[in-house]
Design a protein around this motif. Structure first.
Motif, PDB file in Angstrom:
ATOM      1  N   TRP A  35       0.836  -1.205   0.000  1.00  0.00           N
ATOM      2  CA  TRP A  35       0.000   0.000   0.000  1.00  0.00           C
ATOM      3  C   TRP A  35       0.874   1.260   0.000  1.00  0.00           C
ATOM      4  O   TRP A  35       0.704   2.157  -0.828  1.00  0.00           O
ATOM      5  CB  TRP A  35      -0.916  -0.036   1.235  1.00  0.00           C
ATOM      6  CG  TRP A  35      -1.647   1.224   1.555  1.00  0.00           C
ATOM      7  CD1 TRP A  35      -2.563   1.862   0.757  1.00  0.00           C
ATOM      8  CD2 TRP A  35      -1.550   1.996   2.759  1.00  0.00           C
ATOM      9  NE1 TRP A  35      -3.031   2.995   1.403  1.00  0.00           N
ATOM     10  CE2 TRP A  35      -2.428   3.097   2.632  1.00  0.00           C
ATOM     11  CE3 TRP A  35      -0.814   1.872   3.935  1.00  0.00           C
ATOM     12  CZ2 TRP A  35      -2.580   4.051   3.631  1.00  0.00           C
ATOM     13  CZ3 TRP A  35      -0.968   2.819   4.936  1.00  0.00           C
ATOM     14  CH2 TRP A  35      -1.852   3.888   4.774  1.00  0.00           C
ATOM     15  N   TRP A 115     -10.014  -2.100   5.790  1.00  0.00           N
ATOM     16  CA  TRP A 115     -10.423  -1.624   4.453  1.00  0.00           C
ATOM     17  C   TRP A 115     -10.091  -2.686   3.411  1.00  0.00           C
ATOM     18  O   TRP A 115     -10.877  -2.942   2.504  1.00  0.00           O
ATOM     19  CB  TRP A 115      -9.682  -0.342   4.049  1.00  0.00           C
ATOM     20  CG  TRP A 115      -9.860   0.829   4.944  1.00  0.00           C
ATOM     21  CD1 TRP A 115     -10.813   0.987   5.922  1.00  0.00           C
ATOM     22  CD2 TRP A 115      -9.055   2.027   4.965  1.00  0.00           C
ATOM     23  NE1 TRP A 115     -10.641   2.200   6.543  1.00  0.00           N
ATOM     24  CE2 TRP A 115      -9.585   2.861   5.974  1.00  0.00           C
ATOM     25  CE3 TRP A 115      -7.957   2.460   4.224  1.00  0.00           C
ATOM     26  CZ2 TRP A 115      -9.034   4.109   6.270  1.00  0.00           C
ATOM     27  CZ3 TRP A 115      -7.412   3.707   4.511  1.00  0.00           C
ATOM     28  CH2 TRP A 115      -7.941   4.519   5.522  1.00  0.00           C
ATOM     29  N   TYR A 119     -12.620  -4.610   0.908  1.00  0.00           N
ATOM     30  CA  TYR A 119     -12.469  -4.650  -0.548  1.00  0.00           C
ATOM     31  C   TYR A 119     -12.379  -6.080  -1.067  1.00  0.00           C
ATOM     32  O   TYR A 119     -12.839  -6.376  -2.156  1.00  0.00           O
ATOM     33  CB  TYR A 119     -11.221  -3.851  -0.966  1.00  0.00           C
ATOM     34  CG  TYR A 119     -11.565  -2.414  -1.263  1.00  0.00           C
ATOM     35  CD1 TYR A 119     -12.155  -1.607  -0.296  1.00  0.00           C
ATOM     36  CD2 TYR A 119     -11.338  -1.859  -2.512  1.00  0.00           C
ATOM     37  CE1 TYR A 119     -12.489  -0.301  -0.557  1.00  0.00           C
ATOM     38  CE2 TYR A 119     -11.668  -0.545  -2.794  1.00  0.00           C
ATOM     39  CZ  TYR A 119     -12.239   0.228  -1.820  1.00  0.00           C
ATOM     40  OH  TYR A 119     -12.579   1.526  -2.102  1.00  0.00           O
ATOM     41  N   PHE A 140     -14.750   4.017  -2.106  1.00  0.00           N
ATOM     42  CA  PHE A 140     -13.863   4.334  -0.993  1.00  0.00           C
ATOM     43  C   PHE A 140     -14.487   5.399  -0.088  1.00  0.00           C
ATOM     44  O   PHE A 140     -14.448   5.283   1.138  1.00  0.00           O
ATOM     45  CB  PHE A 140     -12.505   4.807  -1.534  1.00  0.00           C
ATOM     46  CG  PHE A 140     -11.422   4.798  -0.500  1.00  0.00           C
ATOM     47  CD1 PHE A 140     -11.160   3.664   0.248  1.00  0.00           C
ATOM     48  CD2 PHE A 140     -10.650   5.930  -0.270  1.00  0.00           C
ATOM     49  CE1 PHE A 140     -10.160   3.650   1.210  1.00  0.00           C
ATOM     50  CE2 PHE A 140      -9.647   5.930   0.691  1.00  0.00           C
ATOM     51  CZ  PHE A 140      -9.410   4.785   1.429  1.00  0.00           C
ATOM     52  N   THR A 141     -15.085   6.407  -0.707  1.00  0.00           N
ATOM     53  CA  THR A 141     -15.743   7.451   0.088  1.00  0.00           C
ATOM     54  C   THR A 141     -16.859   6.827   0.913  1.00  0.00           C
ATOM     55  O   THR A 141     -17.045   7.155   2.082  1.00  0.00           O
ATOM     56  CB  THR A 141     -16.354   8.516  -0.856  1.00  0.00           C
ATOM     57  OG1 THR A 141     -15.537   8.609  -2.006  1.00  0.00           O
ATOM     58  CG2 THR A 141     -16.500   9.841  -0.187  1.00  0.00           C
ATOM     59  N   LEU A 144     -15.318   4.966   3.846  1.00  0.00           N
ATOM     60  CA  LEU A 144     -14.795   5.862   4.881  1.00  0.00           C
ATOM     61  C   LEU A 144     -15.909   6.585   5.628  1.00  0.00           C
ATOM     62  O   LEU A 144     -15.754   6.943   6.796  1.00  0.00           O
ATOM     63  CB  LEU A 144     -13.842   6.893   4.269  1.00  0.00           C
ATOM     64  CG  LEU A 144     -12.497   6.364   3.780  1.00  0.00           C
ATOM     65  CD1 LEU A 144     -11.560   7.515   3.480  1.00  0.00           C
ATOM     66  CD2 LEU A 144     -11.840   5.438   4.802  1.00  0.00           C
ATOM     67  N   GLN A 150     -16.560   0.104   8.883  1.00  0.00           N
ATOM     68  CA  GLN A 150     -15.121   0.071   9.206  1.00  0.00           C
ATOM     69  C   GLN A 150     -14.862  -0.663  10.508  1.00  0.00           C
ATOM     70  O   GLN A 150     -13.934  -1.457  10.626  1.00  0.00           O
ATOM     71  CB  GLN A 150     -14.573   1.488   9.314  1.00  0.00           C
ATOM     72  CG  GLN A 150     -14.428   2.160   7.977  1.00  0.00           C
ATOM     73  CD  GLN A 150     -13.752   3.506   8.147  1.00  0.00           C
ATOM     74  OE1 GLN A 150     -12.547   3.606   8.182  1.00  0.00           O
ATOM     75  NE2 GLN A 150     -14.548   4.547   8.251  1.00  0.00           N
ATOM     76  N   GLY A 290      -4.522   6.972  -1.666  1.00  0.00           N
ATOM     77  CA  GLY A 290      -5.687   6.330  -2.287  1.00  0.00           C
ATOM     78  C   GLY A 290      -5.318   5.440  -3.460  1.00  0.00           C
ATOM     79  O   GLY A 290      -6.182   4.834  -4.083  1.00  0.00           O
ATOM     80  N   PHE A 293      -6.680   1.937  -3.075  1.00  0.00           N
ATOM     81  CA  PHE A 293      -8.113   1.837  -2.761  1.00  0.00           C
ATOM     82  C   PHE A 293      -8.983   2.652  -3.722  1.00  0.00           C
ATOM     83  O   PHE A 293     -10.183   2.442  -3.804  1.00  0.00           O
ATOM     84  CB  PHE A 293      -8.380   2.282  -1.322  1.00  0.00           C
ATOM     85  CG  PHE A 293      -7.816   1.331  -0.298  1.00  0.00           C
ATOM     86  CD1 PHE A 293      -8.379   0.074  -0.120  1.00  0.00           C
ATOM     87  CD2 PHE A 293      -6.717   1.670   0.482  1.00  0.00           C
ATOM     88  CE1 PHE A 293      -7.863  -0.827   0.803  1.00  0.00           C
ATOM     89  CE2 PHE A 293      -6.194   0.795   1.415  1.00  0.00           C
ATOM     90  CZ  PHE A 293      -6.769  -0.464   1.575  1.00  0.00           C
ATOM     91  N   LYS A 294      -8.376   3.625  -4.414  1.00  0.00           N
ATOM     92  CA  LYS A 294      -9.186   4.429  -5.331  1.00  0.00           C
ATOM     93  C   LYS A 294      -8.793   4.226  -6.785  1.00  0.00           C
ATOM     94  O   LYS A 294      -9.613   3.885  -7.617  1.00  0.00           O
ATOM     95  CB  LYS A 294      -9.050   5.918  -4.965  1.00  0.00           C
ATOM     96  CG  LYS A 294      -9.931   6.309  -3.795  1.00  0.00           C
ATOM     97  CD  LYS A 294     -10.153   7.807  -3.738  1.00  0.00           C
ATOM     98  CE  LYS A 294      -9.072   8.472  -2.972  1.00  0.00           C
ATOM     99  NZ  LYS A 294      -9.278   9.785  -2.456  1.00  0.00           N
TER     100      LYS A 294
END
Ligand code: PFF
Length: 453
Positions: A35, A115, A119, A140-141, A144, A150, A290, A293-294
């Motif tokens: 990551w 997270w 995913y 992702f938004t 979060l 979470q 991100g 994850f984004k």
């Protein structure tokens, strides 16, 4: 007939040297490699950062890892017990720093790992198939902004880590790593192979390995050294704790070198897996935290068989995170078992639960606690990460290098390394690095972070 006694019956020992190396590599290889490494490489211009990072691994990382393993194996104790028995006094605080760092790091590590589990679950349900392309950027938004989601995945992740650590050194830590690490490696090699041969492959390799020094500055240098410590799990006694379960025949220099080599390969392979797909689909490499994850999930929806790649990628991330999390938990648990004489059962369950509780504000820091800034304009999660990566680990790393280079006697260190009839020809090089070079470099990073340089 008397039952033959092992030398340290109440503490665990790895069943084999391979088990020790695998577990240590499991600790090192984590979210930091898959990551964090790709995104900070992206932010600091690529090749030059990578080269400097490798330099840090060679002159600070490997020497410090060997130092931690020597202290651990010599004392067969947790970090607090180890420093107490070797020198005592103020040095015991170095052990404490490690235990506190383990507690703090795992609290937010569990949230980010949560997270990844979320995913993985989404991928298993086909959420990254091309038919869902329009919905993916918001995933992702959405995650979060949901506190419960979470917390749920953080709890699932922490429960898995606790379950493994409950099993003890051989049946928990060693067995879990022996299963997870080969799978992790296979998935990564497959993804990196795919990356190299995809249209963005050459651009990615150029980005990762061609040093453009004009894009690299002193901030990048500091970041590289901090990342080298974090990625190799150094500066908080994790390698010390794992070293304390190694038997006298283990060749520590080979172990330290193999673990550092594997960790660096995994970081580079992650870059080789991620950047080609980022480039192929015209995304930006400097996507920041991100990135996986984004940016990547958007790319998955555009790739052929993208959902399958998503499943593999997030499984990789979860395994990497879990094998590191168990080492963070083990540092704290080993202290309570050794020094406070708690049973492993009690220590793991209680400590694991409290770490989860301490992680709750991190899980809430993008929703309920959005307005709460702890350090500067950072939310709770970013603040504890900042505190741990920029203060606790460099400070711990600095003190451990000074201890190994200046306090530990040459005789003790040499004898410990050469137990099991290993002749360590590089001893003078190691000693020079750990005595003069590593402390100075780590001190520069630390003083710069605290604003004194
Ligand atoms: N090395 C781990 C990673 O790269 O994600 C993080 C870590 C694990 C740091 C264990 C420190 C530690 F003791």
């Amino acid at each position: 007939m008397p039952i033959p006694q092992r030398s340290k019956p109440q503490r665990g020992l790895w069943s084999s040297r391979l088990g020790f190396v695998m577990a240590s590599a499991g600790s090192a290889v984590g979210l930091g490699n898959i990551w964090k490494f790709p995104y900070i490489t992206g932010m600091h211009g690529g090749g030059a950062f990578v080269l400097f990072y490798i330099f840090c691994i060679l002159v600070v990382g490997i020497p410090l890892m060997l130092g931690e393993m020597v202290i651990g194996r010599h004392t067969h104790k947790n970090p607090v017990g180890a420093f107490k028995s070797l020198k005592g006094g103020a040095w015991t605080a170095v052990g404490w720093l490690g235990v506190i760092a383990g507690f703090v790091i795992l609290s937010y590590y569990g949230v980010v790992a949560g997270w990844a589990v979320d995913y993985l679950w989404l991928a298993l349900r086909g959420a990254f198939g091309s038919q869902h392309a329009s919905k993916v950027p918001e995933l992702f938004t959405e995650l979060l902004s949901s506190d419960l989601r979470q917390l749920f995945w953080q709890a699932v992740f922490m429960a898995s880590a606790i379950g493994i650590v409950l099993g003890g050194v051989r049946k928990g830590l060693e067995r879990a790593n022996k299963i997870m690490m080969p799978i992790l490696f296979l998935i990564l090699v497959f993804l990196a192979g795919y990356g190299i041969f995809s249209p963005g492959g050459p651009a990615a390799l150029h980005f990762l390995f061609y040093p453009d020094w004009s894009k690299f500055d002193s901030r990048g240098m500091l970041e590289a050294l901090g990342q080298a410590l974090f990625s190799l799990s150094l500066g908080m006694g994790a390698m010390l704790t794992y070293g304390s379960y190694a038997d006298e025949k283990t060749n520590l220099p080979t172990a330290a070198f193999s673990v550092s080599f594997m960790d660096t390969c995994v970081a580079l392979l992650s870059g080789i897996a991620i950047f080609p797909i980022v480039f192929t689909y015209g995304m930006l490499p400097a996507g920041g935290p991100g990135l996986v994850f984004k940016t990547l999930p958007i790319v998955f929806t555009r790739m052929p068989a993208g959902n399958m790649f998503a499943v593999l990628f997030f499984l990789l991330l979860v395994f990497a995170a879990l094998s590191s999390a168990i080492s963070l938990l083990e540092v704290v648990v080993s202290y309570y078992c050794d020094e406070q004489k708690w049973s492993r059962h009690k220590a793991t369950l209680l400590i694991g639960f409290f770490i989860f509780l301490f992680g709750v504000p991190s899980a809430l820091s993008n929703n309920l606690l959005k307005e709460f800034h702890l350090i500067g304009d950072r939310n709770f999660l970013d603040s504890v990460d900042f505190l741990a990566s920029n203060y606790l680990l460099p400070l711990g790393g600095l003190l451990i290098t000074v201890f190994t280079g200046w306090v530990l006697t040459t005789r003790l260190a040499k004898e410990e390394i050469e137990k099991g009839a290993v002749r360590f020809h590089f001893y003078p090089v190691w000693h020079f690095l750990i005595k003069y070079i590593s402390p100075v470099l780590v001190a520069i990073v630390f003083l710069h972070t605290v604003g004194l340089l």
